[in-house]
Design a protein around this motif. Structure first.
Motif, PDB file in Angstrom:
ATOM      1  N   ARG A  25       0.850  -1.197   0.000  1.00 16.39           N
ATOM      2  CA  ARG A  25       0.000   0.000   0.000  1.00 16.39           C
ATOM      3  C   ARG A  25       0.878   1.237   0.000  1.00 16.39           C
ATOM      4  N   ILE A  26       0.705   2.088  -0.997  1.00 15.74           N
ATOM      5  CA  ILE A  26       1.498   3.312  -1.105  1.00 15.74           C
ATOM      6  C   ILE A  26       0.547   4.496  -1.241  1.00 15.74           C
ATOM      7  N   ALA A  27       0.271   5.170  -0.129  1.00 13.70           N
ATOM      8  CA  ALA A  27      -0.570   6.364  -0.151  1.00 13.70           C
ATOM      9  C   ALA A  27       0.297   7.577  -0.479  1.00 13.70           C
ATOM     10  N   SER A  28      -0.341   8.657  -0.886  1.00 14.51           N
ATOM     11  CA  SER A  28       0.409   9.839  -1.318  1.00 14.51           C
ATOM     12  C   SER A  28       1.236  10.445  -0.188  1.00 14.51           C
ATOM     13  N   ASP A  29       0.776  10.308   1.071  1.00 14.87           N
ATOM     14  CA  ASP A  29       1.528  10.917   2.176  1.00 14.87           C
ATOM     15  C   ASP A  29       2.815  10.170   2.500  1.00 14.87           C
ATOM     16  N   SER A  30       3.046   9.028   1.840  1.00 13.62           N
ATOM     17  CA  SER A  30       4.308   8.306   2.033  1.00 13.62           C
ATOM     18  C   SER A  30       5.334   8.673   0.974  1.00 13.62           C
ATOM     19  N   LEU A  31       4.999   9.665   0.144  1.00 13.03           N
ATOM     20  CA  LEU A  31       5.869  10.035  -0.976  1.00 13.03           C
ATOM     21  C   LEU A  31       6.501  11.402  -0.797  1.00 13.03           C
ATOM     22  N   ASN A  32       6.688  11.822   0.456  1.00  7.64           N
ATOM     23  CA  ASN A  32       7.192  13.164   0.702  1.00  7.64           C
ATOM     24  C   ASN A  32       8.658  13.340   0.351  1.00  7.64           C
ATOM     25  N   ILE A  44       7.308   6.389  -8.630  1.00  7.54           N
ATOM     26  CA  ILE A  44       6.190   7.183  -8.134  1.00  7.54           C
ATOM     27  C   ILE A  44       6.748   8.424  -7.444  1.00  7.54           C
ATOM     28  N   GLY A  45       6.205   9.585  -7.772  1.00  5.90           N
ATOM     29  CA  GLY A  45       6.656  10.828  -7.151  1.00  5.90           C
ATOM     30  C   GLY A  45       5.496  11.749  -6.843  1.00  5.90           C
ATOM     31  N   LEU A  46       5.636  12.553  -5.785  1.00  7.26           N
ATOM     32  CA  LEU A  46       4.610  13.504  -5.393  1.00  7.26           C
ATOM     33  C   LEU A  46       4.810  14.804  -6.153  1.00  7.26           C
ATOM     34  N   ASN A  47       3.706  15.406  -6.576  1.00 11.47           N
ATOM     35  CA  ASN A  47       3.768  16.633  -7.360  1.00 11.47           C
ATOM     36  C   ASN A  47       2.712  17.590  -6.820  1.00 11.47           C
ATOM     37  N   LYS A  48       3.154  18.631  -6.090  1.00 10.98           N
ATOM     38  CA  LYS A  48       2.220  19.618  -5.541  1.00 10.98           C
ATOM     39  C   LYS A  48       2.136  20.808  -6.480  1.00 10.98           C
ATOM     40  N   GLN A  49       0.932  21.095  -6.919  1.00 15.42           N
ATOM     41  CA  GLN A  49       0.705  22.157  -7.885  1.00 15.42           C
ATOM     42  C   GLN A  49       0.612  23.525  -7.198  1.00 15.42           C
ATOM     43  N   SER A  50       0.775  24.576  -7.990  1.00 15.25           N
ATOM     44  CA  SER A  50       0.629  25.931  -7.478  1.00 15.25           C
ATOM     45  C   SER A  50      -0.819  26.391  -7.594  1.00 15.25           C
ATOM     46  N   SER A  51      -1.209  27.331  -6.732  1.00 12.22           N
ATOM     47  CA  SER A  51      -2.567  27.865  -6.781  1.00 12.22           C
ATOM     48  C   SER A  51      -2.556  29.305  -6.322  1.00 12.22           C
ATOM     49  N   PRO A  64      -3.642  21.629  -5.602  1.00  8.17           N
ATOM     50  CA  PRO A  64      -3.930  20.218  -5.351  1.00  8.17           C
ATOM     51  C   PRO A  64      -2.684  19.346  -5.491  1.00  8.17           C
ATOM     52  N   THR A  65      -2.671  18.258  -4.748  1.00  2.00           N
ATOM     53  CA  THR A  65      -1.562  17.307  -4.822  1.00  2.00           C
ATOM     54  C   THR A  65      -1.909  16.211  -5.819  1.00  2.00           C
ATOM     55  N   ILE A  66      -0.952  15.908  -6.693  1.00  4.70           N
ATOM     56  CA  ILE A  66      -1.113  14.806  -7.624  1.00  4.70           C
ATOM     57  C   ILE A  66       0.099  13.894  -7.494  1.00  4.70           C
ATOM     58  N   VAL A  67       0.007  12.718  -8.077  1.00  3.79           N
ATOM     59  CA  VAL A  67       1.131  11.779  -8.093  1.00  3.79           C
ATOM     60  C   VAL A  67       1.576  11.566  -9.538  1.00  3.79           C
ATOM     61  N   ASP A  68       2.879  11.670  -9.759  1.00  2.93           N
ATOM     62  CA  ASP A  68       3.463  11.335 -11.057  1.00  2.93           C
ATOM     63  C   ASP A  68       3.798   9.846 -11.067  1.00  2.93           C
ATOM     64  N   PHE A  69       3.328   9.155 -12.074  1.00  2.00           N
ATOM     65  CA  PHE A  69       3.577   7.722 -12.218  1.00  2.00           C
ATOM     66  C   PHE A  69       4.344   7.517 -13.512  1.00  2.00           C
ATOM     67  N   SER A  70       5.549   6.928 -13.416  1.00  2.00           N
ATOM     68  CA  SER A  70       6.466   6.897 -14.555  1.00  2.00           C
ATOM     69  C   SER A  70       6.880   5.494 -14.943  1.00  2.00           C
ATOM     70  N   GLN A  74      11.849  13.894  -1.751  1.00  5.81           N
ATOM     71  CA  GLN A  74      12.025  14.649  -2.993  1.00  5.81           C
ATOM     72  C   GLN A  74      12.240  13.733  -4.193  1.00  5.81           C
ATOM     73  N   ASP A  75      12.858  12.590  -3.958  1.00  5.47           N
ATOM     74  CA  ASP A  75      13.170  11.674  -5.055  1.00  5.47           C
ATOM     75  C   ASP A  75      12.051  10.692  -5.356  1.00  5.47           C
ATOM     76  N   GLY A  76      10.988  10.682  -4.560  1.00  6.81           N
ATOM     77  CA  GLY A  76       9.916   9.741  -4.792  1.00  6.81           C
ATOM     78  C   GLY A  76      10.338   8.323  -4.442  1.00  6.81           C
ATOM     79  N   LYS A  77       9.672   7.337  -5.088  1.00  6.90           N
ATOM     80  CA  LYS A  77       9.959   5.933  -4.792  1.00  6.90           C
ATOM     81  C   LYS A  77      10.156   5.137  -6.066  1.00  6.90           C
ATOM     82  N   ASP A  78      11.198   4.328  -6.091  1.00  3.87           N
ATOM     83  CA  ASP A  78      11.365   3.328  -7.138  1.00  3.87           C
ATOM     84  C   ASP A  78      10.566   2.098  -6.741  1.00  3.87           C
TER      85      ASP A  78
END
Length: 368
Positions: A125-132, A150-157, A165-171, A134-138
């Motif tokens: 289980r990998i929730a977004s709050d475990s991706l803080n 998997i990497g966390l991506n916080k947008q500007s507003s 909003p927070t999104i996750v980059d999946f590569s 900077q390098d994300g997770k392999d």
């Protein structure tokens, strides 16, 4: 006088509301994570959303992943019907150009659906709050261990950095340690919780398979589990100037690692060779471009097999003007063959735009 008092009252009320609003949101949008919770397993959750995950469920059933999604702890980057529809449209547009019949999820080869879908399902289980970090997770996809990131991506507003909003980059890493070579998509919603899984839903503009769905169906390249790869002893007629243990020695074109390569400076004509302990029947081979200058890629070559009875090298395939459009690009080449050979030789005749040569990998295979 009464009108002035009324106008003044309206003005004061407006200023009060404005100040309250600014104090409430502090001038930026601070999102609150609202996690949906489903009481049941992941497979049941997908089945409970008709009109959204019908195509995903169809593929899961075809490749036999139902039990895995019922009783294993996983993270799913969920594909909606829109993601599959884009992939099928792209495929059939390509097939129509060459007058080939259309294909759909119930006719595409099992191996292709299997290898691609397993990239979207990660163990644990990998929730977004475990991706803080900077390098994300392999991470690795189930079944075949394909490397993803998997990497966390916080947008500007409202001009506030990281206030949106927070999104996750999946590569899809394409087996490269360099993120410039990755293919990345984003999520549209996060952290849906089921009894055994976390679900992140992908944007509707993502195409199933990243950039590989169409190319694998037309075999450029095929999925790895569609091939039998022959293992043997590799050699080259010329070695790099640093010797057989140099960082770019010939042994690295046989090691199956796209991050390593064989480099030769102005070698002229030379060959690479696979020797096998027993004779093997190959009818395809793969070449992978290396990490840098395209001019070093081979463009003209021939493939030969060693006939055990006559001791002669038999021409099996000849190529001229071939190109690798990308770095680390894996290409497959088919040839007609019904005979077994104990050795195969790749004779390099010309490079793309110079005298130097490089190649990341060469394999001999039989397509199933």
């Amino acid at each position: 006088m009464r009108n002035n008092l009324f106008v003044r009252g309206v003005y004061i009320l407006f200023i009060t509301v404005l100040l309250y609003a600014c104090a409430k949101d502090k001038g930026y949008y601070s999102p609150i994570s609202q996690e949906a919770i489903y009481k049941g397993n992941l497979y049941s959750y997908l089945k409970s959303k008709p009109g959204i995950y019908d195509s995903l469920v169809k593929v899961i059933d075809r490749i036999g992943l139902q039990k895995k999604l019922e009783d294993s702890t996983v993270t799913l980057f969920a594909l909606t019907n829109a993601n599959f529809q884009l992939a099928i449209q792209n495929l059939n547009n390509t097939l129509s150009i060459s007058d080939k019949p259309a294909q759909y999820l119930n006719s595409v080869k099992y191996e292709i659906l299997d290898s691609l879908l397993c990239q979207y399902i990660i163990q644990g289980r990998i929730a977004s709050d475990s991706l803080n970090s900077q390098d994300g997770k392999d991470v690795r996809g189930i079944r075949y261990g394909y490397p993803m990131h998997i990497g966390l991506n916080k947008q500007s507003s409202s001009g506030y950095i990281n206030g949106g909003p927070t999104i996750v980059d999946f590569s899809d890493t394409r087996r490269s340690v360099f993120n410039r070579n990755w293919v990345t998509t984003e999520t549209s919603s996060l952290n849906i919780q089921t009894d055994n899984a976390v679900v992140h839903v992908l944007n509707p503009d993502h195409v199933f398979g990243f950039n590989k769905f169409v190319s694998q169906i037309i075999y450029i390249p095929p999925p790895e589990n569609l091939f039998i790869k022959f293992k043997g002893l590799g050699s080259a007629s010329k070695e790099t100037s640093g010797g057989p243990n140099a960082v770019e020695a010939s042994k690295y074109v046989f090691d199956g690692n796209p991050e390593t390569k064989f480099f030769l400076s102005s070698p002229g004509q030379f060959y690479l060779q696979w020797d096998f302990p027993v004779e093997v029947l190959a009818n395809s081979y793969t070449l992978r471009s290396a990490n840098d200058i395209q001019d070093r890629d081979p463009t003209d070559w021939t493939l030969q097999g060693l006939d055990g009875e006559s001791g002669k090298w038999i021409l099996l395939d000849s190529r001229q003007g071939e190109e690798f459009d990308e770095r680390f690009q894996l290409r497959v080449f088919f040839f007609t063959n019904t005979k077994t050979y104990k050795a195969y030789r790749l004779n390099i005749a010309r490079m793309h735009g110079g005298n130097d040569f490089q190649l990341a990998d060469w394999t001999m295979n039989r397509n199933q």
